[in-house]
Design a protein around this motif. Structure first.
Motif, short mmCIF file in Angstrom:
data_model
loop_
_atom_site.label_atom_id
_atom_site.label_comp_id
_atom_site.label_asym_id
_atom_site.label_seq_id
_atom_site.Cartn_x
_atom_site.Cartn_y
_atom_site.Cartn_z
N UNK A 50 -10.68 -34.17 18.43
CA UNK A 50 -11.26 -35.44 17.98
C UNK A 50 -10.77 -35.83 16.59
N UNK A 51 -10.24 -34.87 15.85
CA UNK A 51 -9.73 -35.17 14.52
C UNK A 51 -8.59 -36.19 14.57
N UNK B 193 -1.97 -24.97 17.60
CA UNK B 193 -2.07 -26.11 18.51
C UNK B 193 -3.50 -26.65 18.44
N UNK B 194 -3.65 -27.93 18.22
CA UNK B 194 -4.98 -28.53 18.07
C UNK B 194 -5.75 -28.38 19.39
N UNK B 195 -6.98 -27.85 19.28
CA UNK B 195 -7.83 -27.62 20.45
C UNK B 195 -7.69 -26.24 21.04
N UNK B 196 -6.69 -25.48 20.60
CA UNK B 196 -6.46 -24.14 21.13
C UNK B 196 -7.05 -23.10 20.20
N UNK B 197 -7.70 -22.10 20.78
CA UNK B 197 -8.31 -21.05 19.96
C UNK B 197 -7.25 -20.18 19.29
N UNK C 87 -14.36 -30.95 11.96
CA UNK C 87 -13.51 -30.69 13.12
C UNK C 87 -12.99 -29.26 13.16
N UNK C 88 -13.35 -28.46 12.15
CA UNK C 88 -12.93 -27.06 12.10
C UNK C 88 -14.07 -26.22 12.67
N UNK C 89 -13.85 -25.65 13.85
CA UNK C 89 -14.91 -24.95 14.58
C UNK C 89 -14.68 -23.44 14.61
N UNK D 108 -6.25 -39.18 9.60
CA UNK D 108 -4.96 -39.48 10.24
C UNK D 108 -3.77 -38.95 9.44
N UNK D 109 -3.95 -38.75 8.13
CA UNK D 109 -2.84 -38.27 7.30
C UNK D 109 -2.94 -36.77 6.98
#
Length: 204
Positions: free
Chosen positions: A162-163, A96-100, A131-133, A170-171
Motif C-alpha cells: 500500500x506504500x 521485494x515489497x510485500x515479501x517477508x 507500512x513497515x510491518x 512516492x519518493x
C-alpha cells in the motif's frame, strides 16, 4: 437564626465546590494514566513518530508481493552506560515489497553481570512507518544476556504494498529501521545462584 441558615448554605456551597474540584482532579489524573496507552495506540495506527506496525503470521500470509523493491537500512545503538555491543549483521538489504524478509542483529554482553535490556525503535522517514510491518522481533519482549553471552536477534518483517499508492511516500527509496537498547536491570550472577539454591532448598 438567619445568620445560622446563611452559614449552613455557605458551608453546603463550599462542600459542593470542593467535591466538584476533587472530581475534576481525579478525572484529570485518570486521563493522564490513559494518555500513554492511547498515544501508543495512535502511533501504532498512524505510524506517527516512526512507530512500526505489528502483525501476526496469518495477516502476513494474506499479503501479495509486487514486482518492486526497496532498500532497507538497519541501525543499532545502546544507551550510554549499557555494557552491550549491538549491531546489525547486515547494514542494508534490498527487499521485494510485500515479501517477508529477515534481518539479524548481533548483541554481546561485554560485562560480568546479567543484563536485561529493552529495545525501543523507530522508522525513517516517519511517513513510511505505517507500512513497515513486523511479524517477529526481539523488541517485543525484554532480552536477558548472561555475562559475556553473545546472541543473534532476528526481525521478521515486510513492507506493505500500500506504500506505493501513498502520495506522501512516492519518493521514498530507502527505509531506515533503527533500534536502541535500554537497560532494564543489572544483576550479579552470584545473586541468581543464591536464589536458585534457596528455591531448591525450599522445594526439598
Amino acid at each position: 437564626m438567619a445568620a445560622t441558615i446563611q452559614q449552613a448554605k455557605r458551608a453546603s456551597a463550599n462542600r459542593r465546590v470542593g467535591l466538584i474540584g476533587l472530581a475534576m482532579a481525579l478525572a484529570m489524573l485518570g486521563m493522564g494514566f490513559a494518555a500513554v496507552p492511547l498515544y501508543r495506540i495512535f502511533c501504532q495506527v498512524t505510524g506517527y513518530g516512526g512507530t512500526t506496525q505489528r502483525v501476526d503470521a496469518a495477516q502476513a500470509a494474506g499479503v501479495q508481493s509486487v514486482a518492486r523493491t526497496m532498500s532497507i537500512r538497519f541501525d543499532a545503538n545502546v544507551e550510554r552506560g549499557m555494557p552491550w555491543e549491538f549491531r546489525p549483521l547486515q547494514r542494508t538489504d534490498t527487499v521485494t515489497i510485500g515479501e517477508r524478509d529477515m534481518a539479524l542483529f548481533y548483541a554481546h554482553n561485554t560485562s560480568d553481570k546479567i543484563v536485561t535490556g529493552t529495545a525501543s525503535f523507530n522508522v525513517e522517514p516517519e511517513q513510511a512507518a505505517r507500512y513497515f510491518n513486523k511479524i517477529q522481533c526481539f523488541c517485543f519482549t525484554e532480552q536477558t544476556l548472561q555475562p559475556d553471552e553473545a546472541v543473534k536477534m532476528p526481525v521478521l518483517y515486510y513492507v506493505d504494498p500500500a506504500i506505493l499508492d501513498d502520495e506522501d511516500n512516492k519518493d521514498v527509496e530507502q527505509i531506515t529501521l533503527s533500534y536502541t537498547f535500554h537497560v532494564s536491570s543489572v544483576r550479579d550472577p552470584a545473586d541468581q545462584v543464591a536464589k536458585g539454591l534457596d528455591h531448591d532448598q525450599a522445594g526439598g
